[in-house]
Design a protein around this motif. Structure first.
Motif, mmCIF file in Angstrom:
data_model
loop_
_atom_site.group_PDB
_atom_site.id
_atom_site.type_symbol
_atom_site.label_atom_id
_atom_site.label_comp_id
_atom_site.label_asym_id
_atom_site.label_seq_id
_atom_site.Cartn_x
_atom_site.Cartn_y
_atom_site.Cartn_z
ATOM 1 N N CYS A 69 -20.682 1.618 19.411
ATOM 2 C CA CYS A 69 -19.890 2.508 19.776
ATOM 3 C C CYS A 69 -19.536 2.316 21.471
ATOM 4 C CB CYS A 69 -20.375 3.826 19.513
ATOM 5 S SG CYS A 69 -19.194 5.365 20.096
ATOM 6 N N MET A 70 -18.222 2.385 21.802
ATOM 7 C CA MET A 70 -18.103 2.222 23.166
ATOM 8 C C MET A 70 -18.413 3.246 24.178
ATOM 9 S SD MET A 70 -16.471 -1.024 23.302
ATOM 10 C CE MET A 70 -14.994 -1.100 24.608
ATOM 11 N N LEU A 71 -18.379 4.568 23.382
ATOM 12 C CA LEU A 71 -18.672 5.736 24.066
ATOM 13 C C LEU A 71 -20.227 6.141 24.161
ATOM 14 C CD1 LEU A 71 -15.685 7.632 22.550
ATOM 15 C CD2 LEU A 71 -15.610 6.742 24.642
ATOM 16 N N CYS A 72 -21.096 5.770 23.180
ATOM 17 C CA CYS A 72 -22.423 6.372 23.359
ATOM 18 C C CYS A 72 -23.395 5.192 22.987
ATOM 19 C CB CYS A 72 -22.543 7.413 22.442
ATOM 20 S SG CYS A 72 -22.535 6.989 20.809
ATOM 21 N N GLY A 73 -22.872 3.964 22.574
ATOM 22 C CA GLY A 73 -23.776 2.921 22.063
ATOM 23 C C GLY A 73 -24.415 2.991 20.574
ATOM 24 N N GLU A 74 -23.948 4.013 20.052
ATOM 25 C CA GLU A 74 -24.475 4.207 18.718
ATOM 26 C C GLU A 74 -24.363 2.740 17.809
ATOM 27 O OE1 GLU A 74 -25.830 6.510 16.552
ATOM 28 O OE2 GLU A 74 -25.428 5.296 14.808
ATOM 29 N N PRO A 75 -25.230 1.988 17.321
ATOM 30 C CA PRO A 75 -24.941 0.849 16.782
ATOM 31 C C PRO A 75 -23.973 0.855 15.407
ATOM 32 C CG PRO A 75 -27.080 1.531 16.424
ATOM 33 C CD PRO A 75 -26.535 2.592 17.424
ATOM 34 N N GLY A 76 -24.164 2.165 14.711
ATOM 35 C CA GLY A 76 -23.253 2.359 13.522
ATOM 36 C C GLY A 76 -21.843 2.961 13.825
ATOM 37 N N GLU A 77 -20.895 2.252 14.541
ATOM 38 C CA GLU A 77 -19.523 3.019 14.929
ATOM 39 C C GLU A 77 -18.865 3.069 13.478
ATOM 40 O OE1 GLU A 77 -16.557 2.223 18.385
ATOM 41 O OE2 GLU A 77 -16.327 1.019 16.496
ATOM 42 N N HIS A 81 -18.515 8.780 12.587
ATOM 43 C CA HIS A 81 -19.411 8.944 13.751
ATOM 44 C C HIS A 81 -18.131 9.196 14.939
ATOM 45 C CE1 HIS A 81 -21.661 8.316 17.361
ATOM 46 N NE2 HIS A 81 -20.750 7.351 17.678
ATOM 47 N N LEU A 82 -16.967 8.540 14.847
ATOM 48 C CA LEU A 82 -15.890 8.872 15.825
ATOM 49 C C LEU A 82 -15.168 10.063 15.613
ATOM 50 C CD1 LEU A 82 -14.296 5.229 16.066
ATOM 51 C CD2 LEU A 82 -15.776 6.015 17.601
ATOM 52 N N PHE A 83 -15.143 10.559 14.289
ATOM 53 C CA PHE A 83 -14.461 11.684 13.927
ATOM 54 C C PHE A 83 -15.264 12.411 13.072
ATOM 55 C CE2 PHE A 83 -11.246 8.147 14.357
ATOM 56 C CZ PHE A 83 -10.711 8.289 15.365
ATOM 57 N N PHE A 84 -16.138 13.283 13.157
ATOM 58 C CA PHE A 84 -16.377 13.946 14.571
ATOM 59 C C PHE A 84 -17.691 14.250 14.548
ATOM 60 C CE2 PHE A 84 -11.984 15.217 13.197
ATOM 61 C CZ PHE A 84 -11.382 14.634 14.539
ATOM 62 N N ALA A 85 -18.543 13.196 14.068
ATOM 63 C CA ALA A 85 -20.057 13.268 14.628
ATOM 64 C C ALA A 85 -20.428 12.904 15.694
ATOM 65 C CB ALA A 85 -20.625 12.281 13.423
ATOM 66 N N PHE A 86 -19.717 12.493 16.355
ATOM 67 C CA PHE A 86 -19.951 12.210 17.963
ATOM 68 C C PHE A 86 -19.870 13.426 18.701
ATOM 69 C CE2 PHE A 86 -18.263 10.129 21.965
ATOM 70 C CZ PHE A 86 -19.688 10.047 22.581
ATOM 71 N N PRO A 87 -20.929 13.769 19.375
ATOM 72 C CA PRO A 87 -20.974 15.256 19.769
ATOM 73 C C PRO A 87 -19.577 15.460 21.015
ATOM 74 C CG PRO A 87 -23.233 14.340 19.988
ATOM 75 C CD PRO A 87 -22.223 13.168 19.626
ATOM 76 N N TYR A 88 -19.376 14.396 21.537
ATOM 77 C CA TYR A 88 -18.116 14.338 22.501
ATOM 78 C C TYR A 88 -16.891 14.838 21.759
ATOM 79 C CZ TYR A 88 -15.063 13.727 26.507
ATOM 80 O OH TYR A 88 -14.099 13.671 27.513
ATOM 81 N N SER A 89 -16.825 13.838 20.717
ATOM 82 C CA SER A 89 -15.398 14.010 19.973
ATOM 83 C C SER A 89 -15.172 15.406 19.178
ATOM 84 C CB SER A 89 -14.989 12.778 19.293
ATOM 85 O OG SER A 89 -16.175 12.817 18.049
ATOM 86 N N TYR A 90 -16.521 15.855 18.894
ATOM 87 C CA TYR A 90 -16.620 17.010 18.198
ATOM 88 C C TYR A 90 -16.291 18.157 18.948
ATOM 89 C CZ TYR A 90 -18.660 20.871 15.359
ATOM 90 O OH TYR A 90 -18.831 21.977 14.712
ATOM 91 N N THR A 91 -16.908 18.126 20.254
ATOM 92 C CA THR A 91 -16.471 19.267 21.287
ATOM 93 C C THR A 91 -14.999 19.073 21.610
ATOM 94 O OG1 THR A 91 -18.736 18.818 22.219
ATOM 95 C CG2 THR A 91 -17.053 19.946 23.551
#
Ligand SMILES: [Zn+2]
Length: 137
Positions: A69-77, A81-91
């Motif tokens: 993931c380009m935003l948080c480094g999560e290996p399983g992008e 994750h992108l929509f919307f498990a990633f805290p930033y996108s969820y917020t």
């Protein structure tokens, strides 16, 4: 409408399309993606997301490319994750939908899609919610 073997002076793209296309059953999420007030380019990307066909890091792994993931480094992008498990996108998502979906949904993709699809298709709130969803993606 003319039959397949019948030709006339006028050409109808709609009639031609009806004759050559393979008809499939309507999927339950069709009104969620395709609706009169929608923006085609957003609907297309949302359609890819619903079918989980976006070229996320997890998809690119099958092509021999490792991309986190380009935003948080999560290996399983993944899409989820992108929509919307990633805290930033969820917020951001919660700020975009604001009062359109109460109580606020969890960050789970399936729950969000199910809750948006549960709304009545023609209501202004449902239209705005579907637009917000597509724009967010
Ligand atoms: Zn991430």
């Amino acid at each position: 409408m003319r039959s397949v073997d019948e030709y006339g002076r006028e050409f109808s793209a709609a009639a031609t399309w009806e004759q050559i296309r393979c008809k499939q059953p309507v999927v339950v999420w069709s009104k969620f993606i395709w609706f009169a007030q929608g923006v085609p380019r957003y609907a297309f990307i949302a359609w890819l997301a619903v079918k989980d066909r976006l070229s996320t890091g997890s998809k690119m792994r099958f092509w021999g490319r490792v991309q986190c993931c380009m935003l948080c480094g999560e290996p399983g992008e993944t899409r989820d994750h992108l929509f919307f498990a990633f805290p930033y996108s969820y917020t951001l998502w919660l700020q975009v939908i604001d009062t359109l979906l109460r109580p606020p949904p969890s960050p789970d993709w399936s729950e969000i899609v199910a809750r948006i699809m549960a709304g009545s298709v023609g209501s202004l709130q449902s239209i705005l919610l579907r637009l917000a969803f597509q724009v967010s993606i």
